[in-house]
Design a protein around this motif. Structure first.
Motif, PDB file in Angstrom:
ATOM      1  N   THR A 120       0.821  -1.218   0.000  1.00 65.64           N
ATOM      2  CA  THR A 120       0.000   0.000   0.000  1.00 65.64           C
ATOM      3  C   THR A 120       0.855   1.269   0.000  1.00 65.64           C
ATOM      4  O   THR A 120       0.377   2.343   0.363  1.00 65.64           O
ATOM      5  N   ASP A 121       2.089   1.148  -0.417  1.00 64.87           N
ATOM      6  CA  ASP A 121       3.012   2.291  -0.393  1.00 64.87           C
ATOM      7  C   ASP A 121       2.479   3.487  -1.181  1.00 64.87           C
ATOM      8  O   ASP A 121       2.610   4.638  -0.744  1.00 64.87           O
ATOM      9  N   ALA A 122       1.896   3.201  -2.347  1.00 62.28           N
ATOM     10  CA  ALA A 122       1.409   4.307  -3.177  1.00 62.28           C
ATOM     11  C   ALA A 122       0.288   5.051  -2.457  1.00 62.28           C
ATOM     12  O   ALA A 122       0.202   6.292  -2.527  1.00 62.28           O
ATOM     13  N   ALA A 123      -0.577   4.313  -1.747  1.00 60.47           N
ATOM     14  CA  ALA A 123      -1.684   4.960  -1.024  1.00 60.47           C
ATOM     15  C   ALA A 123      -1.124   5.882   0.057  1.00 60.47           C
ATOM     16  O   ALA A 123      -1.616   7.007   0.247  1.00 60.47           O
ATOM     17  N   SER A 140      -9.103   7.973   5.117  1.00 65.45           N
ATOM     18  CA  SER A 140      -9.215   6.871   4.150  1.00 65.45           C
ATOM     19  C   SER A 140      -7.873   6.159   3.992  1.00 65.45           C
ATOM     20  O   SER A 140      -7.802   4.931   3.907  1.00 65.45           O
ATOM     21  N   VAL A 141      -6.800   6.958   3.964  1.00 70.66           N
ATOM     22  CA  VAL A 141      -5.467   6.361   3.781  1.00 70.66           C
ATOM     23  C   VAL A 141      -5.125   5.492   4.987  1.00 70.66           C
ATOM     24  O   VAL A 141      -4.522   4.415   4.849  1.00 70.66           O
ATOM     25  N   SER A 142      -5.538   5.929   6.158  1.00 73.62           N
ATOM     26  CA  SER A 142      -5.273   5.139   7.355  1.00 73.62           C
ATOM     27  C   SER A 142      -5.968   3.780   7.257  1.00 73.62           C
ATOM     28  O   SER A 142      -5.395   2.748   7.598  1.00 73.62           O
ATOM     29  N   LYS A 143      -7.212   3.804   6.748  1.00 69.81           N
ATOM     30  CA  LYS A 143      -7.934   2.526   6.613  1.00 69.81           C
ATOM     31  C   LYS A 143      -7.254   1.625   5.582  1.00 69.81           C
ATOM     32  O   LYS A 143      -7.145   0.416   5.757  1.00 69.81           O
ATOM     33  N   LEU A 144      -6.805   2.251   4.501  1.00 69.81           N
ATOM     34  CA  LEU A 144      -6.179   1.466   3.427  1.00 69.81           C
ATOM     35  C   LEU A 144      -4.837   0.884   3.843  1.00 69.81           C
ATOM     36  O   LEU A 144      -4.521  -0.266   3.529  1.00 69.81           O
ATOM     37  N   PRO A 182      -1.489   4.799  11.302  1.00 67.09           N
ATOM     38  CA  PRO A 182      -2.342   5.734  12.045  1.00 67.09           C
ATOM     39  C   PRO A 182      -2.439   7.082  11.317  1.00 67.09           C
ATOM     40  O   PRO A 182      -1.471   7.531  10.706  1.00 67.09           O
ATOM     41  N   LYS A 183      -3.600   7.701  11.429  1.00 65.85           N
ATOM     42  CA  LYS A 183      -3.817   8.998  10.768  1.00 65.85           C
ATOM     43  C   LYS A 183      -2.760  10.012  11.217  1.00 65.85           C
ATOM     44  O   LYS A 183      -2.234  10.771  10.412  1.00 65.85           O
TER      45      LYS A 183
END
Ligand code: SF4
Length: 852
Positions: A355-358, A511-515, A519-520
């Motif tokens: 998930t690096d790109a996210a 959203s990025v935290s979920k993906l 942590p946010k």
């Protein structure tokens, strides 16, 4: 008198005697506790210490010598071997790195010493190890196949019972017999698959028609060579590509064609197939890989180890990271698991694999939303201000809006090659060379000038300071309408605006935290810290994430973060990816050796070779994928330039990765290997690849080299020579380059073509320095060095500094600091890919895809 005396009884006498004896016994001992004036050095008075000699002899040595340790860890260390009774008893660092200089007298610092790691110190266990390849070995079934005259079935397949690899017996043979067997098999296999008859056999065997077409009728195209990890031996390992080039002589004979049509063998890559290549790097910069010497950590205020376990995998350079931290540099690890690097980090951000790109897009979101990006850098050095047409999704070109527009003449570090002309060899190139055809195709680009309220033309020359001087203020956001030359009106938007919409719509920190599972707060904090350390954040990216199908998107997104914060091409502020072998380009004069024209060989050692590439590089991906191109249904995804050919011979040196520890190993061994008719391995350690080979040539360990060689690295600035050593060969081994020369000599005898032997003249004469010097003379980073001097220094444990533009070397320095264009169409760091396949797959801008 007699009455007055005490009477001494026997009991009293014995008691007194015992007391006297004890007193006498104690007297000398107790005297030890008295201070002694006369004994100044107690060791002088110590009883015999002869027994210590035995202990000390363990560490005594008769002589020392230096050799180069150079596995595929990309570091390369000159090590000192201590020899007793002709046996290496221990190994240590050379302590010569601090004495390295370049041709201009620039010197490395003593902080490079000691340079080694625990593996290097323990290397004698390998050199003297039980699994050394000791003599040439041939698989019994293969030997019988050759001796029986290469029997085949109607489809051309060799008898199955003779190809029981992994189960068959091994036969020890002489060097000459091994050369003979390998050379005869090369001849037979090339002949079998040449011409229409060969194509019919391959069709009957079920090969993809596109692969057969790619052979152009040449059977030598089925012979694949891999100099495994090529940078680790500019001549001994690269010799395999030279051998592939020489096979054009065979093709010329088999097809009865001239040098203009002959084709050599094929060379397998060691970079993209290993997923060492970070594909987004060339997409953004036009440069195969961007990186920095790891000692540049000295200049950074923050280092992000992104998917890279610096402490464990960059052993001799780990100290640069820990020392930087001691001096206050912040260390962050972005990783999927806890590692030794995490233990040295100030902050660890653990993410879900792939998930690096996210994460990078989430960081970009924060940078844009909080206006933390470097606007000047974005406008001057990136394509983010360039306009994109909303009707075609292509760039808005100057020719779209200006009637009869002719592309501007380019002058900024570029030369245009006219039709019919050739670019000069690399050593004489002082600028980028672009063909006239490409120049016309690329045209010029546009931005929306916010001051003038209309589009403005931007040429490839206009980057950095050149763009600033133009006086245009390009809009980064907004949608505009322009009139095309045909009168139509279309909507256009800057690339920045498109990316902004995408990251705003999708990649908010929640959203990025979920993906990513990060942590946010970590996402917000990382973005703000990168912005705080603008121009002084190094991002060292590992190759692990390259193994996912979304690998290019990861690079494009991380590069976006770096460009938004001016962390490209600055000392202490850059992006890097570390694998190593792409840096064969440090020896860009290597064609002098691997591509010497076999039809026109230069036998005068003082003259340069004349070159012509007859071999073609091919990615080993296709072999690893069942020896087929990427065809799904009727659609062939593999482009024409990359089409593989059927693999009938695989021959590799110095690497176990193409077979022994290949990905999808079971499928390769069970389904793909049976289609291959000869597997040749050159190694000094009996690996799993040897187990599945047909012929194993045993070669010298680094400590036994009898032919010098050279290498360099992506992580440090040293030009290194493998010196010849005085250690006698432990087994019946030879140099890799002698193996190629020996097989070629046999080919000369079998074909009657003397050029096969002449091609290796300086190996046979023990003067391989001729080839090394030709490479040095023709390489941009080594011209001026003399191989004899380099080897003499290496024998003392001292390397040389390679002649790159900066020390530490950092990619992108000239572009950011001297406003030279990148190697792209726009001359800028490119985040928009207008090519049809990118648009078709929805990846014209850096997006996130789930890993597969
Ligand atoms: S770091 Fe690599 S090259 Fe250096 S001693 Fe260790 S194994 Fe050898």
């Amino acid at each position: 008198m007699a009455e007055g005396r005490s009477r001494l009884t026997r009991r009293a006498f014995l008691t007194l005697s015992a007391l006297a004896a004890v007193e006498a016994a104690c007297r000398p001992s107790l005297s030890l506790f008295r201070p002694s004036d006369e004994i100044l050095d107690p060791f002088q008075y110590y009883p015999s210490r002869d027994w210590e000699r035995l202990y000390r002899d363990l560490y005594r040595y008769d002589s020392t010598f230096h050799f180069l340790c150079a596995p595929n860890d990309t570091h390369n260390c000159l090590l000192k071997a201590y020899v007793k009774n002709n046996v290496i008893v221990r190994i240590g660092p050379s302590f010569g790195y601090g004495r390295a200089t370049d041709l201009y007298g620039n010197a490395a610092s003593a902080r490079w010493d000691p340079r080694c790691c625990n593996k290097g110190l323990a290397l004698l266990r390998r050199i003297y190890g039980p699994r050394r390849c000791r003599q040439p070995m041939v698989r019994r079934g293969f030997k019988e196949w050759v001796e029986r005259g290469f029997p085949r079935d109607a489809a051309g397949r060799p008898p199955r019972e003779l190809f029981q690899r992994g189960k068959d017996e091994w036969v020890q043979v002489s060097w000459e017999e091994a050369f003979d067997l390998a050379a005869r098999a090369l001849l037979n296999i090339a002949k079998t698959y040449t011409g229409e008859h060969g194509a019919r056999l391959l069709r009957a065997q079920g090969y993809d028609e596109a692969m057969i077409e790619a052979m152009k009728g040449s059977g030598t195209q089925t012979l694949k060579f891999r100099g495994g990890m090529p940078l680790l031996g500019t001549v001994r390992i690269m010799a395999l590509y030279r051998l592939a080039n020489a096979l054009a002589l065979l093709d010329a004979k088999l097809r009865n064609v001239g040098p203009d049509q002959a084709l050599g063998g094929r060379g397998w890559d060691s970079y993209s197939w290993h997923t060492d290549l970070p594909p987004g790097h060339p997409m953004v910069t036009g440069q195969q890989t961007v990186e920095f010497d790891l000692c540049d950590a000295e200049n950074a205020r923050m280092v992000i180890c992104w998917g890279m376990n610096w402490i464990s995998t960059k052993m001799p350079d780990a100290h640069w990271l820990t020392e930087a931290r001691l001096k206050g540099t912040k260390i962050v690890a972005v990783t999927v698991e806890y590692s030794s690097t995490c233990s040295k980090a100030d902050e660890v951000v653990i993410i879900r694999p792939g998930t690096d790109a996210a994460l990078a897009l989430g960081i970009a979101h924060v940078l844009i939303k909080e206006k933390l990006y470097d606007e000047e850098f974005v406008k001057c050095f990136t394509d983010l201000p360039l306009l994109v047409r909303m009707d075609t999704l292509g760039h808005l070109k100057a020719s779209d809006i200006i009637p009869n527009y002719r592309p501007a003449p380019l002058q900024n570090n570029v030369k245009i090659v006219k039709p019919g002309e050739d670019a000069p060899p690399p050593i004489r190139q002082e600028a980028q060379y672009i063909s006239e055809e490409l120049r016309q195709e690329w045209g010029d680009f546009t931005v929306w000038d916010a001051k003038a309220g209309k589009p403005a033309v931007v040429t490839r020359d206009e980057v950095g300071e050149h763009f600033k001087r133009k006086g245009v203020d390009p809009a980064l956001e907004g949608e505009f309408e322009v009139q095309l030359v045909d009168g139509r009106r279309v909507r256009v938007r800057p690339v920045f605006d498109l990316i902004k919409q995408y990251v705003f719509d999708t990649f908010d920190p929640d959203s990025v935290s979920k993906l990513t599972w990060a942590p946010k707060e970590a996402i917000l904090n990382l973005a703000r810290e990168i912005a705080r350390f603008r121009g002084s954040t190094l991002v060292a990216v590992g190759m692990g994430p390259n193994h996912f199908f979304n690998n290019d998107l990861k690079d494009r997104a991380i590069f976006l973060v770096c460009a938004l914060t001016r962390n490209v091409g600055v000392h202490g502020g850059n992006i890097g990816s570390y694998a190593g072998n792409y840096r064969s380009a440090l020896f860009n004069g290597n064609p002098q050796f691997i591509a010497e024209n076999p039809f026109d060989i230069e036998l005068d050692p003082t003259k340069p070779a004349r070159t012509k590439s007859y071999y073609k590089m091919e990615s080993a991906h296709y072999f690893n994928y069942g020896d087929r191109p990427l065809r799904i249904g009727n659609k062939l995804f593999t482009g024409k330039t990359h089409l593989p050919t059927p693999t009938k011979v695989m021959w590799f040196a110095n690497s176990n990765s193409i077979l022994g520890n290949i990905k999808w190993h079971y499928d390769v061994v069970v389904n793909t290997l049976p289609k291959v008719e000869m597997i040749v391995v050159q190694d000094w350690w009996w690996t799993a690849s040897c187990e599945y080979a047909d012929v194993v040539f045993p070669v010298d360990s680094w400590a036994e080299f009898k032919y010098p060689d050279m290498t360099a690295s992506v992580t440090n600035p040293f030009l290194q020579v493998f010196p010849r050593t005085g250690l006698p060969r432990l087994h019946n081994t030879r140099s890799d380059i002698e193996v190629c020369a020996g097989v070629s000599r046999r080919l000369a005898e079998l074909t009657g073509d003397r050029r096969f032997a002449d091609y290796w003249k300086f190996v046979e004469e023990g003067k391989v320095e001729v080839y090394l010097q030709r490479i040095l003379n023709a390489s941009t980073t080594t011209r001026g060095y003399r191989i004899e001097e380099l080897e003499a220094k290496a024998k003392e444990g001292i390397p040389a500094l390679i002649l790159t533009r900066t020390y530490p070397k950092i990619m992108g320095w000239e572009h950011t600091n001297e406003s030279k264009p990148w190697y792209t169409k726009t001359g800028r760091l490119e985040y928009y890919r207008p090519e049809p396949e990118f648009i078709e797959y929805g990846e014209a801008i850096p997006v996130y895809r789930e890993p597969v």
